[in-house]
Design a protein around this motif. Structure first.
Motif, PDB file in Angstrom:
ATOM      1  N   GLU A  28       0.850  -1.186   0.000  1.00 31.32           N
ATOM      2  CA  GLU A  28       0.000   0.000   0.000  1.00 31.32           C
ATOM      3  C   GLU A  28       0.884   1.233   0.000  1.00 31.32           C
ATOM      4  OE1 GLU A  28      -3.344   2.259   2.712  1.00 31.32           O
ATOM      5  OE2 GLU A  28      -3.012   0.130   3.035  1.00 31.32           O
ATOM      6  N   ARG A  29       0.500   2.215  -0.752  1.00 27.72           N
ATOM      7  CA  ARG A  29       1.290   3.431  -0.867  1.00 27.72           C
ATOM      8  C   ARG A  29       1.105   4.303   0.370  1.00 27.72           C
ATOM      9  NH1 ARG A  29      -0.170   4.537  -7.182  1.00 27.72           N
ATOM     10  NH2 ARG A  29       1.479   3.227  -8.001  1.00 27.72           N
ATOM     11  N   PRO A  30       2.170   4.947   0.829  1.00 26.51           N
ATOM     12  CA  PRO A  30       2.058   5.786   2.029  1.00 26.51           C
ATOM     13  C   PRO A  30       1.323   7.097   1.753  1.00 26.51           C
ATOM     14  CG  PRO A  30       4.277   5.884   1.143  1.00 26.51           C
ATOM     15  CD  PRO A  30       3.536   4.858   0.333  1.00 26.51           C
ATOM     16  N   TRP A  31       0.792   7.685   2.807  1.00 37.42           N
ATOM     17  CA  TRP A  31       0.076   8.965   2.724  1.00 37.42           C
ATOM     18  C   TRP A  31       1.038  10.133   2.842  1.00 37.42           C
ATOM     19  CZ3 TRP A  31      -4.830   8.983   1.261  1.00 37.42           C
ATOM     20  CH2 TRP A  31      -5.541   7.782   1.378  1.00 37.42           C
ATOM     21  N   HIS A  32       2.260   9.864   3.237  1.00 43.23           N
ATOM     22  CA  HIS A  32       3.272  10.884   3.435  1.00 43.23           C
ATOM     23  C   HIS A  32       4.525  10.396   2.733  1.00 43.23           C
ATOM     24  CE1 HIS A  32       6.645  12.627   5.776  1.00 43.23           C
ATOM     25  NE2 HIS A  32       5.879  13.697   5.780  1.00 43.23           N
ATOM     26  N   PHE A  33       5.022  11.167   1.781  1.00 48.04           N
ATOM     27  CA  PHE A  33       6.222  10.724   1.087  1.00 48.04           C
ATOM     28  C   PHE A  33       7.012  11.912   0.566  1.00 48.04           C
ATOM     29  CE2 PHE A  33       2.948  10.963  -2.128  1.00 48.04           C
ATOM     30  CZ  PHE A  33       3.577  11.336  -3.301  1.00 48.04           C
ATOM     31  N   LYS A  34       8.282  11.666   0.294  1.00 50.41           N
ATOM     32  CA  LYS A  34       9.164  12.678  -0.269  1.00 50.41           C
ATOM     33  C   LYS A  34       9.476  12.306  -1.699  1.00 50.41           C
ATOM     34  CE  LYS A  34      11.378  14.465   3.787  1.00 50.41           C
ATOM     35  NZ  LYS A  34      12.371  15.452   4.069  1.00 50.41           N
ATOM     36  N   TYR A  35       9.570  13.335  -2.532  1.00 46.43           N
ATOM     37  CA  TYR A  35       9.910  13.121  -3.930  1.00 46.43           C
ATOM     38  C   TYR A  35      10.762  14.305  -4.382  1.00 46.43           C
ATOM     39  CZ  TYR A  35       9.477  12.703  -8.974  1.00 46.43           C
ATOM     40  OH  TYR A  35       9.760  12.595 -10.304  1.00 46.43           O
ATOM     41  N   LYS A  36      11.986  14.033  -4.775  1.00 49.00           N
ATOM     42  CA  LYS A  36      12.916  15.066  -5.244  1.00 49.00           C
ATOM     43  C   LYS A  36      12.946  16.272  -4.305  1.00 49.00           C
ATOM     44  CE  LYS A  36      12.745  13.917 -10.136  1.00 49.00           C
ATOM     45  NZ  LYS A  36      12.464  14.408 -11.486  1.00 49.00           N
ATOM     46  N   GLY A  37      13.010  16.009  -3.018  1.00 50.26           N
ATOM     47  CA  GLY A  37      13.089  17.078  -2.037  1.00 50.26           C
ATOM     48  C   GLY A  37      11.762  17.678  -1.610  1.00 50.26           C
ATOM     49  N   GLU A  38      10.676  17.311  -2.270  1.00 54.72           N
ATOM     50  CA  GLU A  38       9.344  17.819  -1.923  1.00 54.72           C
ATOM     51  C   GLU A  38       8.656  16.807  -1.011  1.00 54.72           C
ATOM     52  OE1 GLU A  38       8.015  20.740  -2.694  1.00 54.72           O
ATOM     53  OE2 GLU A  38       9.770  21.301  -3.878  1.00 54.72           O
ATOM     54  N   THR A  39       8.087  17.283   0.079  1.00 54.84           N
ATOM     55  CA  THR A  39       7.337  16.420   0.976  1.00 54.84           C
ATOM     56  C   THR A  39       5.860  16.595   0.707  1.00 54.84           C
ATOM     57  OG1 THR A  39       9.028  16.573   2.681  1.00 54.84           O
ATOM     58  CG2 THR A  39       6.840  15.885   3.385  1.00 54.84           C
ATOM     59  N   LEU A  40       5.184  15.508   0.450  1.00 51.17           N
ATOM     60  CA  LEU A  40       3.738  15.528   0.272  1.00 51.17           C
ATOM     61  C   LEU A  40       3.121  14.754   1.417  1.00 51.17           C
ATOM     62  CD1 LEU A  40       4.966  15.454  -2.841  1.00 51.17           C
ATOM     63  CD2 LEU A  40       2.547  15.683  -3.264  1.00 51.17           C
ATOM     64  N   ASP A  41       2.208  15.385   2.110  1.00 51.83           N
ATOM     65  CA  ASP A  41       1.550  14.763   3.253  1.00 51.83           C
ATOM     66  C   ASP A  41       0.046  14.906   3.080  1.00 51.83           C
ATOM     67  OD1 ASP A  41       0.788  13.690   5.639  1.00 51.83           O
ATOM     68  OD2 ASP A  41       1.862  15.130   6.892  1.00 51.83           O
ATOM     69  N   ARG A  58      -4.098  10.299  -3.953  1.00 49.81           N
ATOM     70  CA  ARG A  58      -2.824   9.735  -3.510  1.00 49.81           C
ATOM     71  C   ARG A  58      -2.256   8.792  -4.569  1.00 49.81           C
ATOM     72  NH1 ARG A  58      -2.583   4.944   0.710  1.00 49.81           N
ATOM     73  NH2 ARG A  58      -3.398   3.995  -1.169  1.00 49.81           N
ATOM     74  N   ASP A  59      -3.101   7.929  -5.108  1.00 50.36           N
ATOM     75  CA  ASP A  59      -2.635   6.980  -6.115  1.00 50.36           C
ATOM     76  C   ASP A  59      -2.136   7.694  -7.367  1.00 50.36           C
ATOM     77  OD1 ASP A  59      -3.202   4.925  -4.379  1.00 50.36           O
ATOM     78  OD2 ASP A  59      -5.099   4.383  -5.344  1.00 50.36           O
ATOM     79  N   VAL A  60      -2.816   8.775  -7.761  1.00 51.44           N
ATOM     80  CA  VAL A  60      -2.374   9.544  -8.925  1.00 51.44           C
ATOM     81  C   VAL A  60      -1.042  10.226  -8.635  1.00 51.44           C
ATOM     82  CG1 VAL A  60      -2.897  11.561 -10.362  1.00 51.44           C
ATOM     83  CG2 VAL A  60      -4.676   9.870  -9.895  1.00 51.44           C
ATOM     84  N   SER A  63       1.661   7.718  -8.778  1.00 53.77           N
ATOM     85  CA  SER A  63       1.872   7.305 -10.159  1.00 53.77           C
ATOM     86  C   SER A  63       2.688   8.354 -10.912  1.00 53.77           C
ATOM     87  CB  SER A  63       0.520   7.082 -10.841  1.00 53.77           C
ATOM     88  OG  SER A  63       0.680   6.833 -12.206  1.00 53.77           O
ATOM     89  N   TRP A  64       2.338   9.615 -10.699  1.00 50.66           N
ATOM     90  CA  TRP A  64       3.085  10.679 -11.360  1.00 50.66           C
ATOM     91  C   TRP A  64       4.530  10.720 -10.848  1.00 50.66           C
ATOM     92  CZ3 TRP A  64      -1.155  15.020 -11.007  1.00 50.66           C
ATOM     93  CH2 TRP A  64      -2.143  14.764 -11.958  1.00 50.66           C
ATOM     94  N   ALA A  65       4.724  10.519  -9.553  1.00 52.24           N
ATOM     95  CA  ALA A  65       6.082  10.509  -8.985  1.00 52.24           C
ATOM     96  C   ALA A  65       6.884   9.353  -9.578  1.00 52.24           C
ATOM     97  CB  ALA A  65       6.024  10.414  -7.462  1.00 52.24           C
ATOM     98  N   GLU A  66       6.237   8.193  -9.735  1.00 49.30           N
ATOM     99  CA  GLU A  66       6.920   7.025 -10.303  1.00 49.30           C
ATOM    100  C   GLU A  66       7.306   7.265 -11.758  1.00 49.30           C
ATOM    101  OE1 GLU A  66       4.087   3.948  -9.519  1.00 49.30           O
ATOM    102  OE2 GLU A  66       4.568   3.908  -7.384  1.00 49.30           O
ATOM    103  N   SER A  67       6.547   8.129 -12.449  1.00 47.61           N
ATOM    104  CA  SER A  67       6.882   8.433 -13.841  1.00 47.61           C
ATOM    105  C   SER A  67       7.810   9.642 -13.934  1.00 47.61           C
ATOM    106  CB  SER A  67       5.609   8.659 -14.665  1.00 47.61           C
ATOM    107  OG  SER A  67       4.936   9.817 -14.208  1.00 47.61           O
ATOM    108  N   HIS A  68       8.369  10.040 -12.785  1.00 52.22           N
ATOM    109  CA  HIS A  68       9.387  11.092 -12.699  1.00 52.22           C
ATOM    110  C   HIS A  68       8.880  12.459 -13.150  1.00 52.22           C
ATOM    111  CE1 HIS A  68      12.127   7.933 -11.680  1.00 52.22           C
ATOM    112  NE2 HIS A  68      11.780   7.281 -12.772  1.00 52.22           N
ATOM    113  N   ILE A  69       7.676  12.804 -12.699  1.00 50.09           N
ATOM    114  CA  ILE A  69       7.123  14.121 -12.986  1.00 50.09           C
ATOM    115  C   ILE A  69       7.980  15.184 -12.295  1.00 50.09           C
ATOM    116  CG2 ILE A  69       5.565  14.207 -11.003  1.00 50.09           C
ATOM    117  CD1 ILE A  69       3.445  15.402 -12.879  1.00 50.09           C
TER     118      ILE A  69
END
Length: 168
Positions: A28-41, A58-60, A63-69
């Motif tokens: 299951e994907r977390p509700w709080h995650f970091k991506y390229k220095g950005e924290t999404l909670d 959250r799923d979108v 998905s966008w983070a996994e596609s390196h948006i």
């Protein structure tokens, strides 16, 4: 009000899926995650009666983070989600209940656009400019269409793609 809609009974909130702020299932994907220095909670948006919509968002976002948006795009979409949750809080406090992703239809979209025009505010308290309304609406449309498509639901509920219709 011309935009007064009754989507379903209030009891729908009780039947809305309850999700945990921490992943409970393997994978299951977390509700709080970091991506390229950005924290999404997304945890602050849970427990308000529309967890299923936040689950779709959250799923979108994942998905966008996994596609390196671009991380700025991800941050902007997270900011847009904050605005959309204010709309959901407002609409659910009135008469309509929008609890699940599938509850979002063209009537809800029309009401959202009207809310952006009349009630949405910047951090300064000023109303949104026409260009800010277009940006907020477009980002919301993109995320919700992606979430609906991932669920196999009708995603063509946003009637205007480009110029927004004139205010009523």
């Amino acid at each position: 009000s011309a935009f007064l809609i009754r989507l379903s009974s209030r009891s729908m909130i009780a039947s809305s899926p309850v999700v945990s702020a921490t992943p409970t299932a393997v994978g299951e994907r977390p509700w709080h995650f970091k991506y390229k220095g950005e924290t999404l909670d997304l945890r602050p948006y849970l427990g308000r009666g529309y967890d299923d919509i936040i689950l779709g968002a959250r799923d979108v976002l994942h998905s966008w983070a996994e596609s390196h948006i671009n991380s700025e795009t991800l941050r902007n979409n997270n900011y847009m989600l904050k605005g959309f949750t204010k709309f959901l809080d407002s609409v659910n406090a009135d008469t309509a209940v929008v609890a699940k992703l599938e509850d979002i239809n063209s009537l809800v979209v029309d009401r959202y656009l009207e809310w952006l025009r009349r009630d949405a505010r910047l951090l300064t308290g000023e109303p949104l400019s026409p260009s800010s309304i277009v940006t907020q609406y477009s980002r919301t449309r993109r995320m919700l269409e992606a979430a609906l498509k991932r669920r196999g639901c009708e995603s063509k509920i946003f009637r205007c793609h480009g110029r927004l219709p004139a205010a009523k």
